[in-house]
Structure formats: structure tokens, C-alpha cells
Design a protein around this motif. Structure first.
Motif, short mmCIF file in Angstrom:
data_model
loop_
_atom_site.label_atom_id
_atom_site.label_comp_id
_atom_site.label_asym_id
_atom_site.label_seq_id
_atom_site.Cartn_x
_atom_site.Cartn_y
_atom_site.Cartn_z
N ARG A 1 -4.24 3.24 -2.22
CA ARG A 1 -5.44 3.99 -2.57
C ARG A 1 -6.26 3.25 -3.62
O ARG A 1 -7.48 3.24 -3.59
CB ARG A 1 -5.05 5.37 -3.10
CG ARG A 1 -4.51 6.31 -2.05
CD ARG A 1 -4.52 7.73 -2.57
NE ARG A 1 -3.66 7.88 -3.73
CZ ARG A 1 -2.37 8.19 -3.66
NH1 ARG A 1 -1.80 8.38 -2.49
NH2 ARG A 1 -1.65 8.33 -4.75
N ALA A 2 -5.55 2.62 -4.58
CA ALA A 2 -6.25 2.00 -5.71
C ALA A 2 -6.83 0.64 -5.37
O ALA A 2 -7.84 0.22 -5.91
CB ALA A 2 -5.31 1.87 -6.90
N THR A 3 -6.16 -0.11 -4.46
CA THR A 3 -6.54 -1.50 -4.27
C THR A 3 -6.70 -1.87 -2.80
O THR A 3 -6.40 -2.98 -2.40
CB THR A 3 -5.49 -2.42 -4.91
OG1 THR A 3 -4.23 -2.17 -4.28
CG2 THR A 3 -5.37 -2.19 -6.39
N ALA A 4 -7.18 -0.96 -2.00
CA ALA A 4 -7.25 -1.19 -0.56
C ALA A 4 -8.11 -2.40 -0.21
O ALA A 4 -7.87 -3.07 0.80
CB ALA A 4 -7.80 0.05 0.14
N LEU A 5 -9.11 -2.72 -1.02
CA LEU A 5 -10.03 -3.81 -0.68
C LEU A 5 -9.73 -5.09 -1.44
O LEU A 5 -10.47 -6.06 -1.31
CB LEU A 5 -11.48 -3.38 -0.96
CG LEU A 5 -11.95 -2.16 -0.17
CD1 LEU A 5 -13.38 -1.82 -0.57
CD2 LEU A 5 -11.87 -2.41 1.33
N LEU A 6 -8.66 -5.10 -2.21
CA LEU A 6 -8.39 -6.25 -3.06
C LEU A 6 -8.25 -7.53 -2.27
O LEU A 6 -8.95 -8.51 -2.50
CB LEU A 6 -7.12 -6.00 -3.88
CG LEU A 6 -6.61 -7.18 -4.70
CD1 LEU A 6 -7.64 -7.56 -5.73
CD2 LEU A 6 -5.30 -6.82 -5.37
N GLY A 7 -7.31 -7.53 -1.31
CA GLY A 7 -7.08 -8.76 -0.55
C GLY A 7 -8.28 -9.15 0.27
O GLY A 7 -8.62 -10.33 0.38
N ALA A 8 -8.96 -8.18 0.87
CA ALA A 8 -10.12 -8.48 1.69
C ALA A 8 -11.21 -9.11 0.85
O ALA A 8 -11.88 -10.06 1.26
CB ALA A 8 -10.63 -7.21 2.36
N ALA A 9 -11.42 -8.58 -0.36
CA ALA A 9 -12.44 -9.14 -1.22
C ALA A 9 -12.12 -10.57 -1.59
O ALA A 9 -12.99 -11.45 -1.61
CB ALA A 9 -12.58 -8.29 -2.49
N ALA A 10 -10.83 -10.82 -1.87
CA ALA A 10 -10.44 -12.17 -2.25
C ALA A 10 -10.62 -13.13 -1.08
O ALA A 10 -11.10 -14.26 -1.24
CB ALA A 10 -8.99 -12.18 -2.72
N GLY B 1 -2.39 -4.53 0.07
CA GLY B 1 -3.73 -4.20 -0.40
C GLY B 1 -4.78 -4.25 0.68
O GLY B 1 -5.88 -3.72 0.51
N ARG B 2 -4.45 -4.88 1.81
CA ARG B 2 -5.41 -4.96 2.91
C ARG B 2 -4.89 -4.23 4.14
O ARG B 2 -5.38 -4.45 5.25
CB ARG B 2 -5.68 -6.43 3.25
CG ARG B 2 -6.36 -7.16 2.09
CD ARG B 2 -6.70 -8.61 2.42
NE ARG B 2 -5.50 -9.41 2.60
CZ ARG B 2 -5.14 -9.96 3.76
NH1 ARG B 2 -5.86 -9.76 4.84
NH2 ARG B 2 -4.05 -10.68 3.84
N ALA B 3 -3.91 -3.36 3.95
CA ALA B 3 -3.30 -2.68 5.10
C ALA B 3 -4.28 -1.81 5.85
O ALA B 3 -4.09 -1.51 7.03
CB ALA B 3 -2.10 -1.85 4.64
N GLY B 4 -5.35 -1.36 5.18
CA GLY B 4 -6.34 -0.55 5.86
C GLY B 4 -7.29 -1.36 6.71
O GLY B 4 -8.11 -0.81 7.46
N LYS B 5 -7.22 -2.67 6.61
CA LYS B 5 -8.08 -3.56 7.39
C LYS B 5 -7.29 -4.12 8.57
O LYS B 5 -6.13 -3.80 8.77
CB LYS B 5 -8.59 -4.70 6.49
CG LYS B 5 -9.41 -4.20 5.30
CD LYS B 5 -10.69 -3.54 5.76
CE LYS B 5 -11.51 -3.05 4.58
NZ LYS B 5 -12.77 -2.40 5.01
N ASP B 6 -7.94 -4.97 9.33
CA ASP B 6 -7.27 -5.59 10.48
C ASP B 6 -6.41 -6.74 10.00
O ASP B 6 -6.91 -7.82 9.68
CB ASP B 6 -8.30 -6.08 11.50
CG ASP B 6 -9.03 -4.93 12.17
OD1 ASP B 6 -8.41 -3.85 12.30
OD2 ASP B 6 -10.20 -5.11 12.54
N LEU B 7 -5.10 -6.54 9.95
CA LEU B 7 -4.18 -7.60 9.58
C LEU B 7 -3.87 -8.44 10.81
O LEU B 7 -3.82 -7.94 11.93
CB LEU B 7 -2.89 -7.02 9.02
CG LEU B 7 -3.00 -6.15 7.76
CD1 LEU B 7 -1.62 -5.65 7.35
CD2 LEU B 7 -3.63 -6.93 6.62
N ASN B 8 -3.61 -9.73 10.57
CA ASN B 8 -3.22 -10.55 11.71
C ASN B 8 -1.75 -10.31 12.04
O ASN B 8 -1.03 -9.61 11.33
CB ASN B 8 -3.52 -12.04 11.46
CG ASN B 8 -2.69 -12.62 10.32
OD1 ASN B 8 -1.49 -12.37 10.22
ND2 ASN B 8 -3.33 -13.43 9.48
N GLU B 9 -1.30 -10.90 13.12
CA GLU B 9 0.04 -10.61 13.62
C GLU B 9 1.12 -10.97 12.61
O GLU B 9 2.09 -10.23 12.41
CB GLU B 9 0.28 -11.37 14.93
CG GLU B 9 1.65 -11.12 15.53
CD GLU B 9 1.87 -11.85 16.84
OE1 GLU B 9 3.00 -11.84 17.34
OE2 GLU B 9 0.88 -12.43 17.36
#
Length: 609
Positions: free
Chosen positions: A23-32, A318-326
Motif C-alpha cells: 500500500r505504501a510503496t506500490a509505485l516505488l519500483g516502477a518509478a525507479a 513494490g511493483r506487484a500491482g503492475k505487470d511483472l515479467n515472468e
């Protein structure tokens, strides 16, 4: 005993931290990944600004192994490390994590080059700015692998030497060369040590480590180094040297953590004191994205006497809400036996050789005679024919024998029991044999009905040979006289008027006939393991009755109104149970202090407090 009166307020431990992190860092990895600016420390930690709870008996040590492939020449990506460090900041003060310290296991970089070291040094400033305690150590890729801790200046030492840690509350000190450090943190109300050792110890390094342990003789120590375990149940050549020269003879070291090799592995060895030392290898550099700065969480629970171990990737989480690769989907969390497991360790017993917990002293009788006490029996010595009621109300006990049975005595007792002794009842059935205690005729307790409420307490322990076929339904404390004799024939009229007994499943049961009911009101506890001391309390406030085990209310406490205890003026029994007015079963186990109070007591006034 129960340490909190708030029931149902415990947070679910497994998974709760990860959910709040998402909840707190859902966009962290995507932003990086997109090249956007990372959130500030304040933003990432906005949900939790509390410091770790140093008194909680549940705390977490975080471990980060080899991150070298993220800092390799022109291929530098510090986002995964920063994601893991932000996770520690965000989760550190949460009840479900309570992260108190981080240990890096070496090989921070691939080549030990100044630019590589500078990049990971910058990432660790996230912790420096918040004053979070952590340790690092040099691996063979951070320094020249053929050298010991006497190698002199290196980019690693410039960035992660003692000067970096000065001023941190957890920093204990460093060896003269600067490559070995020790750190002290508080958790579960005591001091713990992390002894962070260089890739290769010199003679000076060994001497320094021994001096540190000698200077903190009662502090449990976790040794971290880069190389020790090589695979399950196997130490490397250097790891064996560390064991022989340092670990084996220092009982304080109960856990070692190292990286370097893969896959993850474990070993357990007996030290010179005969105690287990748990030796763990954790390293994920061979996995996707160089391990993505995965962290292993060692969740200590001193009430359950376990360390629950879990391995997660905050960067991928941190990016689990986005499309993760395989490959990312496979690495978000590792759940194999080598990466998620439980270490069973009786902390008090394991640390007793160097930091024994002082036994609670016996308490004087006067302190136990709270207002309203009508009977108090304790067994400080062997019993021959009578036990005096220490409340002064004349509810003395006499010994009754069946089939030539006897009562024994032992100094064994519940650790929180006021008196330091117990009676050993040796009852058995088919045929019935044993000895029990009975209040004398005319004792005031025999006719008491407790209209305004009561508290009945007892300590007991069942031996390993307790057998339900011969020992079930023995009474701990019972009131004689039957329901039929009292004119109350609902339910079984031959059952006694009140009995605190143990079922065939060793469940404590309080079954009695209240003044305001015709039938039997029953409170049930849960199964109580053998060879363990237990405290029971039955509390009635004049309206409802609650059974407590170790100060904790059981689930099966009836809601119906219950007032007093029916009496026909007959004696009470300790260790005996009557059916149909005849002795039917005798306790097989030890019985400690017993107290009866003619009012409801709060948990904080129980004898085990």
C-alpha cells in the motif's frame, strides 16, 4: 502468563507487513525503472514514524546478502537496494515487523572499485539519515581476496569504516584495522550483539573478536561473516577454522549468518558447552536481477521460542500491482524449505550458560493474603497428616489415603508461584489408589456459598506418564456433595457440586451448580501439555464466571448469569474427585499453591503475577 488484557488485538504476523508495504510503496519500483525520482524517505515512511519497540518479545533482524551484481563497473543499479532499505524504514516500527537491525553479509560490490562502493554507500545513507542500526562487512569482491583484515586502506574502508558508524547508538566499536565491528541493539528487553567479521580474520582479528565477547559476557551474539557454511551441514575450510578458533568455545554465539556460496543452506552444531549453534548460508546473487537485493527476515518470538525466517524481494513486491515479467513473478517471494523455515530455540535455556535468568524468589505468605482471602495452602515441605490454612480461617486439610497410596513432595514449582514447593499426587484408577487432601469437618469453607463472587486459583503439572485411561477426570479442587443431595437434579444428579478437573484430553474444566441454576454450569479450557507447570483461576463476579489459564481467558466461558456455589456443608478436596458421594479419581501429578478468595480478583492480582 497473559501480558496484555486486550484480547483479539494481536496483528496477524504472516503477510501483514508485506500488505502494508504494498500500500505504501506500490509505485516505488516502477518509478525507479522508468527513471523517475524515487520517493523521499519521509514519503516512503509516512505510515510509520515510530521507533522499534525494544521491549516487545517479538522483533525482526533483517539480513541482506551479496548485492555485488547490482554494483558491477558500468552496470550499477541501486534501486533494488534502496527499495529494500526503504522497506526497513517503513516497516521498522510496525508491530507486525518491529525490525531492530540490518546485517549485510558482504560482497556489496563486484570489484571493490571506488565508483561501485560510492554508489552503494549512497544507498545506505537512507538508513544513516534516520539513525537506523546496521552492520556491513567486506566480502572477497569488496577487497583483494588474498588479504586479511590487515590489508590497509581500500575504497570499502573509506566508505564503510568505523567513522561511518560513530555516533550511532548501536555501534559498539571496531578493530584497529577498521574491518571488524561489533554492534549492540536492544530487543525483547535485553541487549543483543552482532559481531561483523571481515572476509579473512588475521591473528589480530581473532584476538579482537575474543576480547569483544569477553567484554560482554552476558550478551547473546550473532556472528556475521562472508564465508562459513558452504552447503547443508557442511562448513568451508575457512568456516571450519572460524568454528574451531572462535565459535565453538564461545557459548554466546548462538547464530551465524554468511553469504558467498549458493544456494541457501543450513547447519547445526554442538558447541563446547553442548548447546546448538545455528549456522545459516543465505545468498541470492545467482537468481534473477542478481538477487534484486532480497532480504531475509529473522522474526524472533521469545514467547513461542522460535525464529521464523522468511525471504522476500521488496523491490519486486513494490511493483506487484503492475505487470511483472515472468522471472519477477517467480522471485517476489521464496517459499522453499531453504528460504522459509522455523528455528526452534528455547532462548532462556540456550542462554542460561552465560546469562541465566534469576529465579523469582519465594514470596511471603502475608503478600498473598489479599483482602477477601478465605483459604490459602502452600506446600513448602513434605506433608504427613495435616496442611494448615495459612489464611488463618481454620480451613485446614487432612490427608486421606486409598489403597495404601501416599503423597510425595518436590521443590519443583511454577516459576511464578509464591511458594517454592509442590505435592506429588500418585493417583491411578482400576483399581483406585492414591492419596488426596480434604478440609476438616466444620471448616468455614465447607458451608460458604460465595454469593458476592469468588476467585479459586491453583498451580499444577502433569508428568510424562499421565495416561487418560487411568488418570482422566481427576480433580484439582472439588466441593463434595451431589446435586441430588442439594435438591438440584437437572443434568447428572450424582456429579459433585463443584469441581475443577482435568478431562481425558487434559483440558481444565470448571463444572458447578450455581445458586441461581438447577443444572451444571461449565467452563472449558484447552489441552494443557504434559511436563509443564500451569496456573488456573476461576473468577466469578457475582454474575458471570470466567476460567483463566496462565492469566488468559478461555474461549468456552458461558454467558448465562451465574451466582455463587451451591453447598450442602460438606468438605472440599484437593487432588480428589467424588462421584455419587464416593471418591472416584485421584490426581496424578503435582499440585502447587491453592488460594480461595471470596471476591472477584483482576488478572493482575492472581498469584502468578
Amino acid at each position: 502468563m497473559c501480558t496484555s488484557p486486550e484480547h483479539g488485538s494481536e496483528h496477524a504476523r504472516a503477510g501483514a507487513g508485506r500488505r502494508s508495504f504494498l500500500r505504501a510503496t506500490a509505485l516505488l519500483g516502477a518509478a525507479a525503472t522508468a527513471g523517475a525520482a524515487l520517493p523521499t524517505v519521509a514519503e516512503a515512511a509516512s505510515e510509520s514514524r515510530r521507533r522499534p519497540d525494544t521491549d516487545s518479545r517479538r522483533f525482526t533482524l533483517a539480513v541482506m546478502p551479496d548485492t555485488q551484481y547490482l554494483f558491477d563497473g558500468p552496470s550499477i543499479d541501486k534501486a533494488p537496494v534502496e527499495a529494500s532499505l526503504r522497506y526497513l524504514l517503513e516497516q521498522g516500527g510496525r508491530d507486525d515487523e518491529n525490525i531492530v537491525f540490518l546485517s549485510h553479509l558482504g560482497d556489496l560490490t563486484q570489484n571493490g572499485a571506488a565508483a561501485e562502493v560510492a554508489a552503494i554507500s549512497e544507498a545506505f545513507k537512507l538508513l544513516d539519515r534516520r539513525g537506523v542500526g546496521y552492520s556491513v562487512l567486506a566480502g572477497n569482491h569488496d577487497v583483494k581476496s588474498s588479504t586479511t583484515d590487515q590489508r590497509g586502506a581500500t575504497p570499502y574502508l573509506d566508505a564503510f569504516g568505523p567513522d561511518r558508524f560513530k555516533g550511532k547508538s548501536t555501534f559498539g566499536g571496531a578493530s584497529a584495522d577498521g574491518y571488524n565491528t561489533f554492534h549492540l541493539f536492544r530487543a525483547a528487553g535485553r541487549e543483543w550483539m552482532v559481531l561483523a567479521l571481515d572476509w579473512r580474520l588475521s591473528e589480530q582479528g581473532y584476538a579482537w573478536a575474543k576480547d569483544v565477547l569477553a567484554a560482554h559476557p552476558k550478551t547473546p551474539a550473532i556472528l556475521t561473516t562472508h564465508e562459513l557454511v558452504v552447503e547443508d551441514d557442511t562448513l568451508s575450510t575457512y568456516g571450519q577454522q572460524l568454528w574451531d578458533r572462535l565459535v565453538e568455545d564461545h557459548d554466546q554465539i548462538f547464530l551465524t549468518l554468511n553469504g558467498h556460496y549458493w544456494p541457501a543452506a543450513r547447519a547445526t552444531r554442538k558447541n563446547a558447552a553442548g548447546h546448538d549453534v545455528h549456522l545459516h548460508l543465505t545468498n541470492y546473487q545467482n537468481r534473477y536481477f542478481g538477487g534484486a537485493a532480497m532480504i531475509r527476515l529473522y522474526r524472533f518470538d521469545l514467547d513461542r521460542n522460535v525464529i521464523d525466517v522468511e525471504t522476500v524481494s521488496p523491490w519486486i513486491l513494490g511493483r506487484a500491482g503492475k505487470d511483472l515479467n515472468e522471472l519477477e513473478r517467480q522471485e517476489i517471494e521464496l517459499s522453499g524449505d531453504a528460504d522459509r523455515f522455523t528455528v526452534n530455540i528455547d532462548f532462556a535455556d540456550r542462554f542460561a550458560g552465560f546469562a541465566p535468568v534469576p529465579a523469582r524468589p519465594a514470596r511471603p505468605v502475608a503478600r498473598i493474603l489479599v483482602p477477601g482471602t478465605v483459604a490459602y495452602w502452600r506446600f513448602d515441605s513434605a506433608v504427613t497428616d495435616k496442611v494448615r490454612d495459612l489464611s488463618g480461617h481454620g480451613n485446614d486439610l487432612g490427608v486421606v489415603t486409598v489403597g495404601g497410596g501416599t503423597l510425595g513432595w518436590a521443590s519443583d514449582h511454577h516459576p511464578d508461584q509464591p511458594g517454592h514447593g509442590s505435592l506429588e499426587f500418585r493417583g491411578s484408577k482400576s483399581p483406585l489408589k492414591g492419596a488426596y487432601l480434604r478440609t476438616v469437618d466444620g471448616a468455614p469453607l465447607n458451608s460458604a456459598t460465595f454469593d458476592a463472587g469468588y476467585t479459586i486459583e491453583a498451580f499444577y503439572r502433569l508428568p510424562a506418564d499421565w495416561d487418560p485411561a487411568h488418570h482422566a477426570w481427576s480433580g484439582i479442587v472439588s466441593r463434595t456433595g451431589t446435586g441430588g443431595a442439594a435438591g438440584k437434579t437437572a443434568d447428572d444428579p450424582d456429579e459433585p457440586l463443584a469441581t475443577l478437573s482435568l478431562s481425558n484430553d487434559r483440558e481444565p474444566q470448571w463444572a458447578m451448580r450455581p445458586l441461581n441454576q438447577e443444572g451444571i454450569a461449565t467452563n472449558w479450557g484447552q489441552e494443557t501439555p504434559l511436563e509443564t507447570w500451569w496456573h488456573l483461576a476461576v473468577v466469578n463476579d457475582g454474575r458471570h464466571t470466567t476460567l483463566y489459564v496462565e492469566g488468559c481467558p478461555v474461549v468456552r466461558n458461558p454467558k448465562a448469569a451465574s451466582t455463587g456455589i451451591t453447598s450442602v456443608g460438606l468438605p472440599w478436596l484437593l487432588g480428589g474427585y467424588e462421584y455419587g458421594g464416593t471418591i472416584d479419581q485421584i490426581l496424578h501429578g503435582r499440585l502447587g499453591d491453592v488460594r480461595v478468595v471470596e471476591r472477584a480478583l483482576p488478572v493482575t492480582s492472581f498469584m502468578n503475577h
